[in-house]
Design a protein around this motif. Structure first.
Motif, PDB file in Angstrom:
ATOM      1  N   TYR A 152       3.182  12.130 -16.779  1.00 35.12           N
ATOM      2  CA  TYR A 152       2.717  11.847 -15.406  1.00 35.12           C
ATOM      3  C   TYR A 152       3.468  12.745 -14.428  1.00 35.12           C
ATOM      4  CZ  TYR A 152       1.368   7.361 -17.632  1.00 35.12           C
ATOM      5  OH  TYR A 152       0.879   6.399 -18.462  1.00 35.12           O
ATOM      6  N   ALA A 188      -4.276  -0.614 -19.781  1.00 37.32           N
ATOM      7  CA  ALA A 188      -4.970  -1.436 -18.786  1.00 37.32           C
ATOM      8  C   ALA A 188      -6.405  -0.987 -18.571  1.00 37.32           C
ATOM      9  CB  ALA A 188      -4.210  -1.400 -17.465  1.00 37.32           C
ATOM     10  N   ASN A 189      -6.675   0.310 -18.676  1.00 38.62           N
ATOM     11  CA  ASN A 189      -8.040   0.787 -18.445  1.00 38.62           C
ATOM     12  C   ASN A 189      -9.015   0.252 -19.491  1.00 38.62           C
ATOM     13  OD1 ASN A 189      -6.311   2.653 -19.976  1.00 38.62           O
ATOM     14  ND2 ASN A 189      -8.220   3.728 -20.393  1.00 38.62           N
ATOM     15  N   LEU A 247      -7.844  -4.712 -19.166  1.00 42.08           N
ATOM     16  CA  LEU A 247      -7.446  -5.554 -18.038  1.00 42.08           C
ATOM     17  C   LEU A 247      -8.421  -6.703 -17.771  1.00 42.08           C
ATOM     18  CD1 LEU A 247      -5.446  -6.158 -15.817  1.00 42.08           C
ATOM     19  CD2 LEU A 247      -6.564  -4.470 -14.374  1.00 42.08           C
ATOM     20  N   ILE A 259       1.282  -4.334 -16.047  1.00 44.76           N
ATOM     21  CA  ILE A 259       0.669  -3.041 -16.345  1.00 44.76           C
ATOM     22  C   ILE A 259       1.770  -2.055 -16.721  1.00 44.76           C
ATOM     23  CG2 ILE A 259      -0.870  -1.213 -15.570  1.00 44.76           C
ATOM     24  CD1 ILE A 259      -2.292  -3.782 -15.386  1.00 44.76           C
ATOM     25  N   VAL A 260       1.897  -1.810 -18.025  1.00 47.31           N
ATOM     26  CA  VAL A 260       2.917  -0.887 -18.520  1.00 47.31           C
ATOM     27  C   VAL A 260       2.301   0.457 -18.900  1.00 47.31           C
ATOM     28  CG1 VAL A 260       4.540  -0.493 -20.423  1.00 47.31           C
ATOM     29  CG2 VAL A 260       4.491  -2.697 -19.267  1.00 47.31           C
ATOM     30  N   GLY A 261       1.030   0.430 -19.320  1.00 52.62           N
ATOM     31  CA  GLY A 261       0.353   1.666 -19.691  1.00 52.62           C
ATOM     32  C   GLY A 261      -1.086   1.655 -19.211  1.00 52.62           C
ATOM     33  N   CYS A 262      -1.578   2.840 -18.846  1.00 51.79           N
ATOM     34  CA  CYS A 262      -2.943   2.942 -18.330  1.00 51.79           C
ATOM     35  C   CYS A 262      -3.379   4.393 -18.437  1.00 51.79           C
ATOM     36  CB  CYS A 262      -2.977   2.466 -16.877  1.00 51.79           C
ATOM     37  SG  CYS A 262      -4.639   2.478 -16.191  1.00 51.79           S
ATOM     38  N   GLY A 291      -6.648   5.443 -17.200  1.00 50.95           N
ATOM     39  CA  GLY A 291      -7.842   5.722 -16.394  1.00 50.95           C
ATOM     40  C   GLY A 291      -8.311   4.488 -15.657  1.00 50.95           C
ATOM     41  N   ARG A 327       0.810  -7.246 -12.164  1.00 52.91           N
ATOM     42  CA  ARG A 327       2.025  -6.609 -11.639  1.00 52.91           C
ATOM     43  C   ARG A 327       2.244  -5.260 -12.323  1.00 52.91           C
ATOM     44  NH1 ARG A 327       6.309 -11.770 -11.720  1.00 52.91           N
ATOM     45  NH2 ARG A 327       4.922 -13.234 -10.644  1.00 52.91           N
ATOM     46  N   GLY A 328       2.435  -4.235 -11.511  1.00 54.06           N
ATOM     47  CA  GLY A 328       2.669  -2.895 -12.046  1.00 54.06           C
ATOM     48  C   GLY A 328       4.130  -2.697 -12.422  1.00 54.06           C
ATOM     49  N   ILE A 329       4.336  -1.974 -13.535  1.00 54.54           N
ATOM     50  CA  ILE A 329       5.689  -1.654 -13.973  1.00 54.54           C
ATOM     51  C   ILE A 329       5.886  -0.145 -13.919  1.00 54.54           C
ATOM     52  CG2 ILE A 329       7.283  -1.658 -15.944  1.00 54.54           C
ATOM     53  CD1 ILE A 329       6.851  -4.360 -14.633  1.00 54.54           C
ATOM     54  N   GLY A 330       6.842   0.287 -13.154  1.00 56.34           N
ATOM     55  CA  GLY A 330       7.186   1.701 -13.090  1.00 56.34           C
ATOM     56  C   GLY A 330       8.641   1.849 -13.453  1.00 56.34           C
TER      57      GLY A 330
END
Lengths: 326, 326
Positions: free
Chosen positions: A45, A221-222, A225, A241-244, A246, A263-266
């Motif tokens: 990314y 997630a794409n 979800l 959300i650990v991986g996505c 698209g 909840r997004g995880i970064g």
């Protein structure tokens, strides 16, 4: 020294090996002779330039946050805990970049390699175990006894197995899914019930057998979800959300009736102490056991980045890494 | 008495007025002579049968949770606070259904109508102010000084104005959007900056002028959710799903880098005391002021349900209600 250098953001073709000067450790930094470097989706990314502007490095830069190797020098302010010759790994971040023969790491982000782990295994800990701990505890706020689904538990980026191991350590009831016989065997070898997400009826089978989940750790997630939102417990349910890879179409009303959350995880928070404490506790019980995947040389960086994104879910498994002769 | 009765779940055609026996208050219940009944989107979700199974009433039933009227009788265990002749409204739920000439309400869900408010205004408080408080505080966990966008602030279901009024009472910095000149005037009359979401450039204008938001209260998630995810502050940002009319395509990766969240708001929790306390405090400062929309008779229930879903966002405004001659 040899290092992968990125001169401009873009696709994997921007990853080129060059001969550059070795980094020098600043006062609070440690110079590591790199034996192995973890390969993580977040590296791709950042490389693409399509990431939080505040987290993009200045060009040119060397990618990678996870190194494992031997201390070659320490800065003047580094505590006596770290000595030349110690085996260490970096948690999440290096100062100079991991895809190289030598790397500098801030003392704060440096952890002593736990006994019994190889350099390659050490390079598989940083981002994956930090992310897993963050998804389950820091942001996920999972509490003992909650029921957790690790969706894509056999995937190839290392978070999956880390989630299972940390989840069990935290007293969570962990269920996994996998997309192949090998993957399912890997998950089951961790002592966890595994559903095959290549079975078209797996959602119904899982719902019937397991009921709802308090927390779902989502690696893709794409793809999943919308389904995840139908498997959450009323009130407590949350998808992390650990991986996505698209876009996905969802009906947000699925969140309303049951008052569930996404909840997004970064990698926003660099406060590592809680994660390090958890890893040290787990190591003392011999519970930190990353599963290794494919080994690459630095010259294979382009292939390594293409494969971590394209093959990281479902059929492959284990954590990919660069092996560096040092 | 006359009441709207639903014999089977379905579209608005299942709403029919019938002559049925008046309900009798149980020991902890209050019988209200209904003067006005609020019309809420959730009434249509329940009527359709497409809602949490545990929250669907047994058929046949009378819809509606928000009544305002005069106490006609009290059950034997009802506290001395409530007396025959008192003006009251129900918060969120009635025992027998609001779309009727008489309704029973549990004492717990009954609130004395604040001075200076009409019956129609009282019928506009229950679900809207409860939902707004829940979105901002109970689930949204907004703290003083946070920046909040009420997206679709002039919409016609009442939550929008409630969000603005409660938000200001809680010390939040509130910004609104509206889809018409009338709507914008309504929002601005609350002392709040308003952007016109019928302006194709409004997102860019708002981002430039306002920066990011800590919390977005979203009344039409199927239209705005993807945009909302681009306007949240890193770390703190969360979108509260209060309204939604269908599906939307999003890229969940938008949640990952900034570690933001999406949280659904329903009516799951019936612990009302905090909301009642907030409303009482606001009333003491003359801050509870619902904006009334369209008035219907019970015979117009089919039209009322069609219009609350189709016209509730953008061009219309104010809270719709049944006016009942009693």
């Amino acid at each position: 020294m040899r290092a992968v250098v990125v001169d401009k953001f873009g696709d994997e073709s921007v990853l080129n090996v060059k001969e550059i000067a070795a980094p020098k450790p600043g006062p609070s930094q440690i110079l590591v002779s790199v034996k192995a470097a973890g390969i993580n989706p977040v590296d791709t990314y950042i490389r693409s330039g399509n990431y939080l502007p505040s987290r993009l490095p200045k060009l040119p830069y060397t990618p990678g946050g996870d190194v494992c190797g031997v201390i070659e020098a320490v800065g003047e302010n580094v505590g006596s805990e770290f000595k030349v010759g110690d085996k260490v790994y970096s948690l999440l971040i290096t100062a100079s970049g991991a895809y190289a023969e030598k790397a500098t790491v801030e003392e704060t982000f440096t952890v002593k390699l736990h006994q019994g782990l190889s350099f390659e295994e050490g390079s598989a800990l940083g981002v994956p175990y930090f992310t897993a701990f963050r998804a389950l505890r820091t942001i996920g706020q999972a509490v003992k006894g909650e029921k957790v689904l690790v969706h894509g538990a056999s995937g190839g980026v290392g978070q999956e197995i880390a989630c299972i191991q940390i989840g069990k350590h935290l007293g969570l009831e962990v269920i996994g899914t996998a997309g192949s016989e090998n993957g399912a065997a890997l998950v089951e070898a961790q002592g966890v019930t595994c559903y095959r997400h290549d079975d078209p009826d797996y959602l119904q089978k899982m719902k019937t057998a397991e009921g709802g989940f308090d927390l779902i750790v989502e690696m893709l997630a794409n793809k999943n979800l919308e389904n995840d939102l139908t498997m959450l417990n009323v009130g407590s349910g949350r998808v992390m959300i650990v991986g996505c890879r698209g876009e996905i179409t969802i009906n947000p009303r699925l969140l309303m009736g049951p008052e569930t959350q996404i909840r997004g995880i970064g990698l926003t928070d660099e406060a590592m102490l809680e994660t390090i404490k958890c890893l040290d506790e787990m190591a003392s019980k011999n519970l930190v056991k990353p599963i290794l995947g494919k080994s690459y040389s630095l010259d294979e960086a382009k292939t390594a980045h293409a494969e971590i994104i394209n093959n990281s879910y479902g059929s492959s498994y284990g954590k990919n890494f660069f092996k560096i002769d040092n």
